[in-house]
Design a protein around this motif. Structure first.
Motif, PDB file in Angstrom:
ATOM      1  N   UNK A  25       0.831  -1.201   0.000  1.00 18.21           N
ATOM      2  CA  UNK A  25       0.000   0.000   0.000  1.00 18.21           C
ATOM      3  C   UNK A  25       0.865   1.251   0.000  1.00 18.21           C
ATOM      4  N   UNK A  26       1.852   1.304   0.901  1.00 18.34           N
ATOM      5  CA  UNK A  26       2.731   2.475   0.976  1.00 18.34           C
ATOM      6  C   UNK A  26       3.482   2.658  -0.344  1.00 18.34           C
ATOM      7  N   UNK A  27       4.002   1.549  -0.860  1.00 21.93           N
ATOM      8  CA  UNK A  27       4.762   1.639  -2.108  1.00 21.93           C
ATOM      9  C   UNK A  27       3.878   2.180  -3.217  1.00 21.93           C
ATOM     10  N   UNK A 351      -5.786  -0.381  -0.575  1.00 20.11           N
ATOM     11  CA  UNK A 351      -5.421   0.503   0.539  1.00 20.11           C
ATOM     12  C   UNK A 351      -4.517   1.630   0.030  1.00 20.11           C
ATOM     13  N   UNK A 352      -3.635   1.272  -0.901  1.00 18.56           N
ATOM     14  CA  UNK A 352      -2.689   2.243  -1.448  1.00 18.56           C
ATOM     15  C   UNK A 352      -3.370   3.391  -2.168  1.00 18.56           C
ATOM     16  N   UNK A 353      -4.483   3.115  -2.849  1.00 19.72           N
ATOM     17  CA  UNK A 353      -5.211   4.166  -3.556  1.00 19.72           C
ATOM     18  C   UNK A 353      -5.705   5.223  -2.577  1.00 19.72           C
ATOM     19  N   UNK A 377      -3.869   6.473 -10.997  1.00 21.26           N
ATOM     20  CA  UNK A 377      -4.159   5.373 -10.079  1.00 21.26           C
ATOM     21  C   UNK A 377      -3.991   4.012 -10.755  1.00 21.26           C
ATOM     22  N   UNK A 378      -4.654   3.784 -11.934  1.00 21.98           N
ATOM     23  CA  UNK A 378      -4.445   2.476 -12.580  1.00 21.98           C
ATOM     24  C   UNK A 378      -2.984   2.228 -12.957  1.00 21.98           C
ATOM     25  N   UNK A 379      -2.248   3.286 -13.286  1.00 23.06           N
ATOM     26  CA  UNK A 379      -0.832   3.104 -13.625  1.00 23.06           C
ATOM     27  C   UNK A 379      -0.089   2.500 -12.432  1.00 23.06           C
ATOM     28  N   UNK A 380      -0.314   3.102 -11.251  1.00 24.82           N
ATOM     29  CA  UNK A 380       0.327   2.588 -10.037  1.00 24.82           C
ATOM     30  C   UNK A 380      -0.074   1.143  -9.786  1.00 24.82           C
ATOM     31  N   UNK A 381      -1.390   0.845  -9.963  1.00 22.08           N
ATOM     32  CA  UNK A 381      -1.882  -0.507  -9.713  1.00 22.08           C
ATOM     33  C   UNK A 381      -1.206  -1.506 -10.637  1.00 22.08           C
TER      34      UNK A 381
END
Lengths: 411, 435
Positions: A25-27, A351-353, A377-381
């Motif tokens: 999540x943090x990452x 959780x990260x979002x 957001x989707x990029x991070x996911x």
């Protein structure tokens, strides 16, 4: 694949699972925001200048003593510069694009306005449009007969003879759209200082304003005035040349200027491309740091996943053997660990979002950043899913390689 | 027992080498990144004049017209010539100095050095005693030189080294702005960071090489650099007209030793503003500020936002690294559940196991911290290679060194508490049976 057995197993390792989810999540949150910050920096660094950057060099000079023949000196300098082979145009400007500081003033569309609708940069210098290579979208360039000396402007202002000032000005498209949205800007008046009117005679496509603090909204708010510059602090000769000749032209220009008057100091000299690159050096350094942080985070997290997955695989060696003995294929075991990782990563991403959104709010409040577009957001996911699957592959393959015979051993 | 646990902990490092290496690396990376950015922040937000800055104050007035006035607006960050000279001559503080900066053509006598633009400070006599500027040779100037627009100059140690090989150059001549100046003083090593007395030339700017009386600088039309903020029709007469123009371009500092003199000075500013308003020179309601060095630096936000952002990033990175370490440590301890079970069965108390495991995590923190320190030194070296004007200041000092150690050991011990607690709760019977 049935995920229930996986969830039941995970529930028995609540603590470790929570840690992994938290780390992901943090990452995810930090990576999302860092990528966003990198995008912001790149946008800044790729700002359109509206000038012929590859075809410009500049020289900034300072006199050693006080001189009285300033105007004649400048005329001779400009004539000398224009006589250099390969030089297309030359001008003495009050400020250059990509200078760190800037001269600005408030622009009103009505002298009665209490708060000015915008603040713009003030460019001066004869032959500026041609030398910088600014493209006019509408109207005309300033005419030679419209130019007057800066000292004459100051005299007229102090004697309050406002009607003798040249009443024309060039503005940029961005300014025109902001001042008169949807209307024709040519022929309209802007008001400056104590309500002095100037008529817009030309609209430039783009002309970036100088000043580190002026980047951001309104970066194209620039005006060009029919005022001839004397040699002052900050004024510089801009010289237009063919891109391939520029280095040679700069060398020749320095020799020529030194020959014309040796009693001067060259404060700065460079190509416009280098000037632009220097201007953004902090942004470039910061982008490098952000990219490094991103990579370091992803590496640490993937190593963490590898470590934990290896631990689980060795801990469950026996039960894997039992499953294999009872008929599970290698593919079943491989997919079991992959699905497990996918589930954990998905929880972490969810959780990260939320965290990413929180960090973005923090940045908006403390660093005046815009809201992060949802596309980040989707990029991070996607990145986190990819990293997770890549990290778990090794341990999962090792698990799949556990032979069924392990089930018959006691240890 | 402590020594035995310590020995066990160091032996423990050798077990599961890959896991241990991952943990040490994670701690080291987190600590290294964190300490690099915190050291940069620490250097940037340091006190420019320790011991003195508490009694130095920066008065601000609002002489602007009513154009675009909004209540509660901050007064300009500098003073106009008229106000600055009035406050200077009023001498209501223990010491006061009016100043601004610029670039001056300097022609060295040596043919080997080309003439160049030297950074200059134009100021008044109290600048030197008020800021505690050390002088290695000669003296600073006094009020008499300010009055007579004397052609005297105080030079920095650096310039003295460059032009005179570091020898006593007092009495020699320096050619500035095509005029001969007599050197009366050579400064010692003095570079307060940030460049608090004039933030308009850059907060961590290069230091001035020559210091000349303000009156002399104006007399010789020396170039003024930095920020000039005008209102009304602005400055129509060029730089030579700045004395009369409605513009602020001067910095003014005063020394006030106790709260009562601060209060007295505040009311002096208040009265001056009211008088000017009555006289019609000031149009806005009285709006004054009197900040000391720390408050002024905070208000101007001299610490670059990029540096603060980097510190936050590094902190986030450290958190991820620590969570990572907790997870790996847990894995490492749980793998030894059987061994721990045997020890419990043989009579070791939970407390003893807990202590032992905690020691092991502390040792990982120590090794990680040491490696992190090396990484931080590398990181600071990398920062110094960067183009920002503050980059060259990034050096670690004793306080930050100590903090690095404390942070790393505390952080990884904390990271060890949870896994150690989990691991020492193993049921001995279950573990023995599984064997």
């Amino acid at each position: 694949m049935d995920i229930r057995p996986i969830l039941i197993t995970l529930r028995r390792h609540k603590f470790t699972c929570c840690l992994l989810v938290l780390q992901i999540a943090f990452t995810c949150a930090i990576v999302c925001n860092t990528i966003f910050l990198i995008g912001q920096r790149l946008d800044r660094m790729h700002v359109v200048s509206g000038i012929a950057e590859q075809e410009l060099v500049y020289v900034e000079l300072a006199d050693i003593g006080t001189r009285t023949d300033g105007d004649a000196r400048i005329a001779a300098d400009l004539a000398g510069l224009q006589s250099i082979p390969g030089v297309k145009a030359a001008a003495l400007l009050n400020q250059l694009p990509f200078n760190l500081g800037s001269d600005n003033f408030d622009v009103r569309t009505d002298p009665a306005q209490r708060i000015a609708p915008l603040n713009a940069a003030q460019y001066m210098g004869e032959n500026l449009v041609k030398t910088l290579g600014v493209r006019l979208e509408e109207g005309r360039d300033l005419r030679p007969e419209e130019y007057i000396d800066l000292s004459a402007v100051n005299t007229l202002l102090s004697q309050k003879q406002y009607d003798k000032l040249p009443a024309v000005v060039l503005i940029t498209r961005a300014m025109a759209d902001r001042l008169w949205p949807g209307q024709e800007a040519l022929g309209k008046q802007i008001y400056v200082g104590q309500g002095l009117p100037f008529t817009v005679v030309g609209v430039m496509a783009n002309l970036i304003r100088p000043g580190m603090d002026r980047m951001g909204p309104g970066v194209q708010y620039s005006t060009v005035w029919p005022i001839r510059m004397p040699m002052l602090s900050g004024t510089a000769y801009a010289i237009r040349c063919a891109a391939q000749d520029c280095d040679q032209v700069l060398k020749t220009a320095l020799v020529k200027l030194k020959k014309l008057d040796p009693n001067r100091i060259v404060l700065e000299k460079d190509t416009m491309e280098q000037h632009r690159s220097d201007f953004f050096q902090n942004d470039r350094a910061m982008t490098g740091i952000l990219v490094a942080v991103c990579i370091a985070l992803l590496v640490v997290t993937s190593l963490g996943i590898v470590g934990l997955a290896s631990f689980w695989v060795s801990q469950r060696n026996r039960s894997i053997g039992v499953r294999r003995a009872l008929g599970a294929t290698r593919g079943n075991i491989l997919r079991y660990f992959q699905t497990e990782n996918f589930l954990l990563t998905t929880m972490g991403i969810a959780l990260g979002m939320v965290l990413a959104y929180g960090i973005n709010l923090f940045l908006i409040v403390h660093y005046e950043l815009p809201r992060m577009p949802v596309t980040y957001f989707p990029v991070g996911a996607l990145i986190l899913w990819a990293i997770g699957q890549a990290a778990v592959l090794g341990p999962a393959l090792r698990a799949a390689a556990v032979p069924p015979v392990v089930a018959t051993r006691t240890v | 027992m402590f020594a035995y646990y310590l020995e066990l902990a160091f032996r423990g490092l050798n077990r599961n080498r890959v896991l241990t290496a991952l943990m040490v690396l994670a701690v080291a990376l987190g600590i290294g990144a964190c300490m690099t950015t915190l050291t940069v922040l620490h250097v940037l937000s340091g006190d420019p004049l320790p011991g003195r800055s508490g009694s130095l104050y920066y008065p601000q007035l609002d002489p602007r017209d009513m154009d675009a006035y909004t209540p509660g607006v901050e007064p300009p960050g500098q003073l106009s010539w008229i106000d600055g000279m009035y406050l200077l001559r009023a001498k209501r503080a223990k010491r006061q100095a009016l100043m601004t900066g610029g670039m001056v053509p300097l022609q060295p006598e040596q043919a080997s050095i080309d003439p160049y633009h030297s950074e200059a400070r134009y100021t008044t006599a109290d600048f030197f005693p008020m800021f505690g500027v050390p002088l290695q040779y000669g003296t600073a100037w006094g009020d008499a030189e300010d009055q007579s627009k004397a052609r005297v100059v105080v030079i920095s140690a650096e310039l003295n080294n460059k032009l005179f090989g570091g020898k006593n150059s007092v009495g020699k001549t320096l050619r500035l702005q095509a005029t001969d100046f007599r050197i009366i003083g050579v400064m010692g090593d003095w570079r307060p960071n940030p460049h608090f007395y004039d933030l308009y030339m850059g907060s961590y700017a290069d230091y001035e090489e020559v210091y000349v009386p303000l009156s002399t600088a104006r007399d010789l039309h020396m170039d003024h650099d930095g920020s000039t903020d005008c209102w009304g029709n602005g400055n129509t007469g060029g730089q030579d007209n700045l004395e009369k123009a409605p513009c602020t371009w001067l910095q003014f500092w005063v020394e006030l030793d106790d709260p009562s003199s601060v209060a007295a000075y505040r009311s002096f500013l208040q009265h001056y503003s009211e008088d000017q308003r009555t006289a019609g020179r000031f149009e806005r309601p009285v709006n004054i500020r009197l900040r000391n060095v720390r408050e002024w630096l905070e208000f101007k936000q001299v610490v670059p936002s990029d540096a603060r952002l980097q510190a936050w990033l590094a902190l986030g990175f450290l958190v991820v690294c620590l969570i990572n370490t907790v997870g790996l440590m847990l894995a490492k301890f749980m793998r030894r559940a059987a061994e721990l079970g045997v020890r419990r069965a043989l009579g070791a108390s939970r407390r003893a196991l807990f202590g032992q495991l905690l020691m092991e995590s502390g040792v990982i923190g120590l090794v990680g911290g040491l490696l992190g320190l090396v990484l931080a030194l590398v990181g600071l070296w990398a920062v110094r290679q960067q183009p920002s004007d503050y980059a060259k200041l990034a050096h670690m000092d004793a306080a930050m060194l100590l903090l690095t150690f404390i942070v790393s050991v505390v952080a990884s011990t904390l990271a060890g508490v949870l896994p150690a607690w989990r691991a020492c709760r193993v049921a001995p019977a279950l573990q023995l049976k599984a064997q």
